[in-house]
Design a protein around this motif. Structure first.
Motif, mmCIF file in Angstrom:
data_model
loop_
_atom_site.group_PDB
_atom_site.id
_atom_site.type_symbol
_atom_site.label_atom_id
_atom_site.label_comp_id
_atom_site.label_asym_id
_atom_site.label_seq_id
_atom_site.Cartn_x
_atom_site.Cartn_y
_atom_site.Cartn_z
ATOM 1 N N ALA A 1 3.043 0.322 -8.205
ATOM 2 C CA ALA A 1 2.831 -0.084 -9.603
ATOM 3 C C ALA A 1 3.080 -1.583 -9.782
ATOM 4 O O ALA A 1 2.306 -2.269 -10.469
ATOM 5 N N LEU A 2 4.137 -2.107 -9.172
ATOM 6 C CA LEU A 2 4.420 -3.542 -9.265
ATOM 7 C C LEU A 2 3.301 -4.361 -8.632
ATOM 8 O O LEU A 2 2.881 -5.378 -9.178
ATOM 9 N N TYR A 3 2.828 -3.916 -7.466
ATOM 10 C CA TYR A 3 1.737 -4.627 -6.787
ATOM 11 C C TYR A 3 0.521 -4.726 -7.716
ATOM 12 O O TYR A 3 -0.053 -5.796 -7.889
ATOM 13 N N GLN A 4 0.148 -3.598 -8.308
ATOM 14 C CA GLN A 4 -1.018 -3.590 -9.188
ATOM 15 C C GLN A 4 -0.789 -4.456 -10.424
ATOM 16 O O GLN A 4 -1.675 -5.203 -10.846
ATOM 17 N N ALA A 5 0.393 -4.389 -11.007
ATOM 18 C CA ALA A 5 0.688 -5.195 -12.204
ATOM 19 C C ALA A 5 0.675 -6.689 -11.899
ATOM 20 O O ALA A 5 0.197 -7.491 -12.702
ATOM 21 N N ILE A 6 1.166 -7.064 -10.734
ATOM 22 C CA ILE A 6 1.271 -8.479 -10.381
ATOM 23 C C ILE A 6 -0.039 -9.056 -9.873
ATOM 24 O O ILE A 6 -0.436 -10.154 -10.254
ATOM 25 N N THR A 7 -0.746 -8.298 -9.020
ATOM 26 C CA THR A 7 -1.972 -8.834 -8.408
ATOM 27 C C THR A 7 -3.239 -8.463 -9.178
ATOM 28 O O THR A 7 -4.283 -9.084 -8.965
ATOM 29 N N GLY A 8 -3.160 -7.429 -10.018
ATOM 30 C CA GLY A 8 -4.350 -6.983 -10.742
ATOM 31 C C GLY A 8 -5.259 -6.094 -9.922
ATOM 32 O O GLY A 8 -6.347 -5.733 -10.359
ATOM 33 N N THR A 9 -4.841 -5.728 -8.711
ATOM 34 C CA THR A 9 -5.625 -4.848 -7.848
ATOM 35 C C THR A 9 -4.730 -3.736 -7.308
ATOM 36 O O THR A 9 -3.508 -3.876 -7.269
ATOM 37 N N PHE B 1 7.033 -6.275 0.620
ATOM 38 C CA PHE B 1 6.499 -7.089 -0.471
ATOM 39 C C PHE B 1 6.374 -8.567 -0.133
ATOM 40 O O PHE B 1 5.595 -9.270 -0.753
ATOM 41 N N ASP B 2 7.093 -9.028 0.868
ATOM 42 C CA ASP B 2 6.928 -10.429 1.260
ATOM 43 C C ASP B 2 5.591 -10.654 1.975
ATOM 44 O O ASP B 2 5.204 -11.788 2.237
ATOM 45 N N GLU B 3 4.858 -9.577 2.229
ATOM 46 C CA GLU B 3 3.531 -9.653 2.847
ATOM 47 C C GLU B 3 2.414 -9.528 1.817
ATOM 48 O O GLU B 3 1.249 -9.453 2.170
ATOM 49 N N TRP B 4 2.743 -9.471 0.535
ATOM 50 C CA TRP B 4 1.728 -9.287 -0.507
ATOM 51 C C TRP B 4 0.815 -10.495 -0.665
ATOM 52 O O TRP B 4 -0.257 -10.383 -1.241
ATOM 53 N N GLY B 5 1.234 -11.638 -0.218
ATOM 54 C CA GLY B 5 0.384 -12.823 -0.317
ATOM 55 C C GLY B 5 0.387 -13.478 -1.681
ATOM 56 O O GLY B 5 -0.595 -14.113 -2.067
ATOM 57 N N THR B 6 1.462 -13.334 -2.425
ATOM 58 C CA THR B 6 1.569 -13.989 -3.726
ATOM 59 C C THR B 6 2.870 -14.783 -3.773
ATOM 60 O O THR B 6 3.912 -14.290 -3.364
ATOM 61 N N SER B 7 2.791 -15.990 -4.258
ATOM 62 C CA SER B 7 3.974 -16.854 -4.285
ATOM 63 C C SER B 7 4.992 -16.445 -5.342
ATOM 64 O O SER B 7 6.137 -16.893 -5.309
ATOM 65 N N SER B 8 4.617 -15.575 -6.255
ATOM 66 C CA SER B 8 5.546 -15.169 -7.304
ATOM 67 C C SER B 8 6.496 -14.055 -6.856
ATOM 68 O O SER B 8 7.436 -13.719 -7.553
#
Length: 176
Positions: free
Chosen positions: A42-50, A63-70
């Motif tokens: 759910a967090l991944y989808q909320a943060i990345t939009g996908t 989560f450090d592999e998600w590819g987002t600086s936030s």
């Protein structure tokens, strides 16, 4: 400290998300089998939009592999402006771990994370019985009945092995 170093990296770290304006942050502490997969999806989808669509490594909990600086992984628990501690009823958690990591199956089942069918336990990537049996000095087994599972966990607790148990069955108060 030695125990902590032997844990998988993704489970030694705490989740932190900082809003783009840097005015607020969310930190998360979650144990295995506490609903962390659903939370991180759910967090991944909320943060990345996908939607998180990967099958296999890296898992959504990495989560450090998600590819987002936030989003970053923190070594120490530092509370953000919002902090979430995910905890689960211990009995429900042990039962859930039993059905996904320990339970004997008579027929083939479909694993949650892939199209292949496999005999035995649900989560073929993280089966814990052989190591549990070794820890409590019992003959090797690939799966257990529920009464056997309870007996093995009881033996591990009596031998003060709880900190060395697999994270999916380790008591939550010693998870980190």
């Amino acid at each position: 400290a030695l125990l902590r170093e032997s844990m998988p990296r993704r489970l030694r770290e705490y989740f932190e998300y900082v809003t783009p304006d840097k005015k607020s942050s969310l930190t998360v502490c979650a144990c295995a089998k506490c609903g962390s997969t659903s939370l991180y999806l759910a967090l991944y989808q909320a943060i990345t939009g996908t939607r998180f669509a990967r099958i296999g490594r890296p898992w959504v909990q990495e989560f450090d592999e998600w590819g987002t600086s936030s989003v970053r992984a923190m070594q120490n628990a530092t509370f953000g402006t919002h902090h979430l501690l995910l905890y689960r009823d211990p009995v429900e958690r042990y039962v859930s771990a039993y059905f996904s990591k320990v339970c004997c199956r008579e027929s083939e089942i479909r694993p949650r994370w892939g199209p292949l069918r496999t005999p035995g336990f649900v989560d073929s990537n993280d089966h814990i019985v052989p190591r549990l049996m070794t820890m409590v000095r019992l003959p090797p087994r690939q799966c257990l009945t529920f009464p056997e599972y309870v007996d093995v966990l009881t033996r591990a607790t009596r031998r003060r092995l709880a900190p060395r148990l697999n994270l999916h069955v380790r008591p939550q108060h010693v998870t980190r």
